[in-house]
Design a protein around this motif. Structure first.
Motif, PDB file in Angstrom:
ATOM      1  N   PRO A   7      71.863  65.595  26.558  1.00 36.77           N
ATOM      2  CA  PRO A   7      70.788  65.410  25.579  1.00 36.77           C
ATOM      3  C   PRO A   7      70.489  63.928  25.386  1.00 36.77           C
ATOM      4  O   PRO A   7      71.385  63.111  25.238  1.00 36.77           O
ATOM      5  CB  PRO A   7      71.354  66.029  24.303  1.00 36.77           C
ATOM      6  CG  PRO A   7      72.829  66.040  24.489  1.00 36.77           C
ATOM      7  CD  PRO A   7      73.070  66.130  25.967  1.00 36.77           C
ATOM      8  N   THR A   8      69.226  63.606  25.451  1.00 39.06           N
ATOM      9  CA  THR A   8      68.814  62.233  25.194  1.00 39.06           C
ATOM     10  C   THR A   8      68.263  62.184  23.791  1.00 39.06           C
ATOM     11  O   THR A   8      67.247  62.794  23.496  1.00 39.06           O
ATOM     12  CB  THR A   8      67.746  61.772  26.197  1.00 39.06           C
ATOM     13  OG1 THR A   8      66.639  62.674  26.107  1.00 39.06           O
ATOM     14  CG2 THR A   8      68.288  61.760  27.612  1.00 39.06           C
ATOM     15  N   ALA A   9      68.949  61.483  22.940  1.00 37.66           N
ATOM     16  CA  ALA A   9      68.545  61.412  21.534  1.00 37.66           C
ATOM     17  C   ALA A   9      67.563  60.266  21.361  1.00 37.66           C
ATOM     18  O   ALA A   9      67.944  59.117  21.256  1.00 37.66           O
ATOM     19  CB  ALA A   9      69.768  61.220  20.647  1.00 37.66           C
ATOM     20  N   GLU A  10      66.287  60.598  21.374  1.00 38.32           N
ATOM     21  CA  GLU A  10      65.264  59.592  21.125  1.00 38.32           C
ATOM     22  C   GLU A  10      65.088  59.463  19.618  1.00 38.32           C
ATOM     23  O   GLU A  10      65.265  60.442  18.882  1.00 38.32           O
ATOM     24  CB  GLU A  10      63.959  60.011  21.782  1.00 38.32           C
ATOM     25  CG  GLU A  10      64.042  60.101  23.284  1.00 38.32           C
ATOM     26  CD  GLU A  10      62.745  60.597  23.893  1.00 38.32           C
ATOM     27  OE1 GLU A  10      61.750  60.729  23.141  1.00 38.32           O
ATOM     28  OE2 GLU A  10      62.730  60.847  25.100  1.00 38.32           O
ATOM     29  N   PRO A  11      64.736  58.281  19.151  1.00 33.53           N
ATOM     30  CA  PRO A  11      64.521  58.140  17.712  1.00 33.53           C
ATOM     31  C   PRO A  11      63.440  59.111  17.251  1.00 33.53           C
ATOM     32  O   PRO A  11      62.370  59.193  17.833  1.00 33.53           O
ATOM     33  CB  PRO A  11      64.076  56.691  17.555  1.00 33.53           C
ATOM     34  CG  PRO A  11      64.632  55.990  18.756  1.00 33.53           C
ATOM     35  CD  PRO A  11      64.623  57.013  19.852  1.00 33.53           C
ATOM     36  N   GLY A  12      63.752  59.894  16.253  1.00 33.79           N
ATOM     37  CA  GLY A  12      62.808  60.867  15.729  1.00 33.79           C
ATOM     38  C   GLY A  12      62.893  62.226  16.388  1.00 33.79           C
ATOM     39  O   GLY A  12      62.198  63.144  15.985  1.00 33.79           O
ATOM     40  N   ALA A  13      63.709  62.392  17.426  1.00 31.28           N
ATOM     41  CA  ALA A  13      63.838  63.682  18.102  1.00 31.28           C
ATOM     42  C   ALA A  13      64.597  64.649  17.210  1.00 31.28           C
ATOM     43  O   ALA A  13      65.443  64.256  16.416  1.00 31.28           O
ATOM     44  CB  ALA A  13      64.562  63.504  19.429  1.00 31.28           C
ATOM     45  N   PRO A  22      71.573  63.185  16.800  1.00 29.97           N
ATOM     46  CA  PRO A  22      72.369  61.988  16.507  1.00 29.97           C
ATOM     47  C   PRO A  22      72.081  60.910  17.542  1.00 29.97           C
ATOM     48  O   PRO A  22      71.883  61.202  18.721  1.00 29.97           O
ATOM     49  CB  PRO A  22      73.810  62.483  16.622  1.00 29.97           C
ATOM     50  CG  PRO A  22      73.737  63.708  17.460  1.00 29.97           C
ATOM     51  CD  PRO A  22      72.389  64.304  17.239  1.00 29.97           C
ATOM     52  N   LEU A  23      72.032  59.665  17.106  1.00 31.11           N
ATOM     53  CA  LEU A  23      71.764  58.548  18.002  1.00 31.11           C
ATOM     54  C   LEU A  23      73.060  58.042  18.606  1.00 31.11           C
ATOM     55  O   LEU A  23      74.104  58.069  17.967  1.00 31.11           O
ATOM     56  CB  LEU A  23      71.083  57.407  17.237  1.00 31.11           C
ATOM     57  CG  LEU A  23      69.698  57.711  16.670  1.00 31.11           C
ATOM     58  CD1 LEU A  23      69.214  56.522  15.867  1.00 31.11           C
ATOM     59  CD2 LEU A  23      68.718  58.054  17.757  1.00 31.11           C
ATOM     60  N   THR A  24      72.981  57.558  19.838  1.00 31.49           N
ATOM     61  CA  THR A  24      74.147  56.945  20.460  1.00 31.49           C
ATOM     62  C   THR A  24      74.338  55.552  19.871  1.00 31.49           C
ATOM     63  O   THR A  24      73.468  55.030  19.178  1.00 31.49           O
ATOM     64  CB  THR A  24      73.973  56.844  21.986  1.00 31.49           C
ATOM     65  OG1 THR A  24      72.880  55.957  22.263  1.00 31.49           O
ATOM     66  CG2 THR A  24      73.725  58.202  22.608  1.00 31.49           C
ATOM     67  N   VAL A  25      75.470  54.953  20.168  1.00 31.38           N
ATOM     68  CA  VAL A  25      75.766  53.612  19.645  1.00 31.38           C
ATOM     69  C   VAL A  25      74.733  52.614  20.144  1.00 31.38           C
ATOM     70  O   VAL A  25      74.235  51.780  19.380  1.00 31.38           O
ATOM     71  CB  VAL A  25      77.190  53.180  20.065  1.00 31.38           C
ATOM     72  CG1 VAL A  25      77.455  51.747  19.662  1.00 31.38           C
ATOM     73  CG2 VAL A  25      78.217  54.105  19.436  1.00 31.38           C
ATOM     74  N   LEU A  26      74.383  52.695  21.431  1.00 38.04           N
ATOM     75  CA  LEU A  26      73.407  51.763  21.995  1.00 38.04           C
ATOM     76  C   LEU A  26      72.039  51.947  21.357  1.00 38.04           C
ATOM     77  O   LEU A  26      71.355  50.971  21.059  1.00 38.04           O
ATOM     78  CB  LEU A  26      73.318  51.960  23.516  1.00 38.04           C
ATOM     79  CG  LEU A  26      72.372  51.028  24.260  1.00 38.04           C
ATOM     80  CD1 LEU A  26      72.813  49.579  24.066  1.00 38.04           C
ATOM     81  CD2 LEU A  26      72.341  51.364  25.733  1.00 38.04           C
ATOM     82  N   ARG A  28      71.418  53.089  18.349  1.00 34.72           N
ATOM     83  CA  ARG A  28      71.470  52.559  16.980  1.00 34.72           C
ATOM     84  C   ARG A  28      71.392  51.044  16.994  1.00 34.72           C
ATOM     85  O   ARG A  28      70.726  50.438  16.163  1.00 34.72           O
ATOM     86  CB  ARG A  28      72.730  53.013  16.265  1.00 34.72           C
ATOM     87  CG  ARG A  28      72.625  54.407  15.712  1.00 34.72           C
ATOM     88  CD  ARG A  28      73.854  54.771  14.955  1.00 34.72           C
ATOM     89  NE  ARG A  28      74.862  55.120  15.956  1.00 34.72           N
ATOM     90  CZ  ARG A  28      76.117  55.354  15.702  1.00 34.72           C
ATOM     91  NH1 ARG A  28      76.567  55.257  14.485  1.00 34.72           N
ATOM     92  NH2 ARG A  28      76.955  55.676  16.653  1.00 34.72           N
ATOM     93  N   PHE A  29      72.085  50.410  17.953  1.00 35.51           N
ATOM     94  CA  PHE A  29      72.073  48.950  18.044  1.00 35.51           C
ATOM     95  C   PHE A  29      70.680  48.456  18.399  1.00 35.51           C
ATOM     96  O   PHE A  29      70.186  47.504  17.816  1.00 35.51           O
ATOM     97  CB  PHE A  29      73.096  48.497  19.090  1.00 35.51           C
ATOM     98  CG  PHE A  29      73.191  47.000  19.225  1.00 35.51           C
ATOM     99  CD1 PHE A  29      73.834  46.256  18.266  1.00 35.51           C
ATOM    100  CD2 PHE A  29      72.635  46.353  20.306  1.00 35.51           C
ATOM    101  CE1 PHE A  29      73.921  44.886  18.375  1.00 35.51           C
ATOM    102  CE2 PHE A  29      72.718  44.990  20.430  1.00 35.51           C
ATOM    103  CZ  PHE A  29      73.369  44.251  19.461  1.00 35.51           C
ATOM    104  N   GLU A  30      70.031  49.128  19.376  1.00 35.86           N
ATOM    105  CA  GLU A  30      68.704  48.696  19.782  1.00 35.86           C
ATOM    106  C   GLU A  30      67.663  48.959  18.707  1.00 35.86           C
ATOM    107  O   GLU A  30      66.650  48.272  18.653  1.00 35.86           O
ATOM    108  CB  GLU A  30      68.306  49.376  21.089  1.00 35.86           C
ATOM    109  CG  GLU A  30      69.040  48.823  22.288  1.00 35.86           C
ATOM    110  CD  GLU A  30      68.578  49.459  23.584  1.00 35.86           C
ATOM    111  OE1 GLU A  30      67.798  50.429  23.530  1.00 35.86           O
ATOM    112  OE2 GLU A  30      69.006  48.984  24.642  1.00 35.86           O
ATOM    113  N   SER A  31      67.893  49.955  17.857  1.00 35.54           N
ATOM    114  CA  SER A  31      66.929  50.207  16.798  1.00 35.54           C
ATOM    115  C   SER A  31      67.018  49.133  15.719  1.00 35.54           C
ATOM    116  O   SER A  31      66.056  48.908  15.000  1.00 35.54           O
ATOM    117  CB  SER A  31      67.139  51.590  16.189  1.00 35.54           C
ATOM    118  OG  SER A  31      68.372  51.644  15.500  1.00 35.54           O
TER     119      SER A  31
END
Length: 66
Positions: A7-13, A22-26, A28-31
């Motif tokens: 699963p690719t957790a895109e922001p807002g998905a 849920p967002l991955t660590v990367l 969350r950092f990039e956001s």
């Protein structure tokens, strides 16, 4: 044979039940920080430490000549 894609957790998905992915660590950092800012920060830190080492080397070598 079906392949299972991770699963690719895109922001807002959202998941099938409507809860946000849920967002991955990367992600969350990039956001929080734009990618260009992170690259410049790393470059400036590297160049800044390289310059500080050069100035330190000048003082060390200059002190040995006295």
């Amino acid at each position: 044979m079906p392949t299972t894609a991770e699963p690719t957790a895109e922001p807002g998905a959202e998941q099938a039940d409507g809860t946000p992915e849920p967002l991955t660590v990367l992600q969350r950092f990039e956001s929080k920080f734009p990618r260009g800012l992170v690259i410049r920060l790393i470059a400036y830190l590297f160049v800044g430490h390289l310059f500080a080492f050069f100035v330190y080397l000048l003082f060390v070598l200059g002190g040995q000549n006295q």
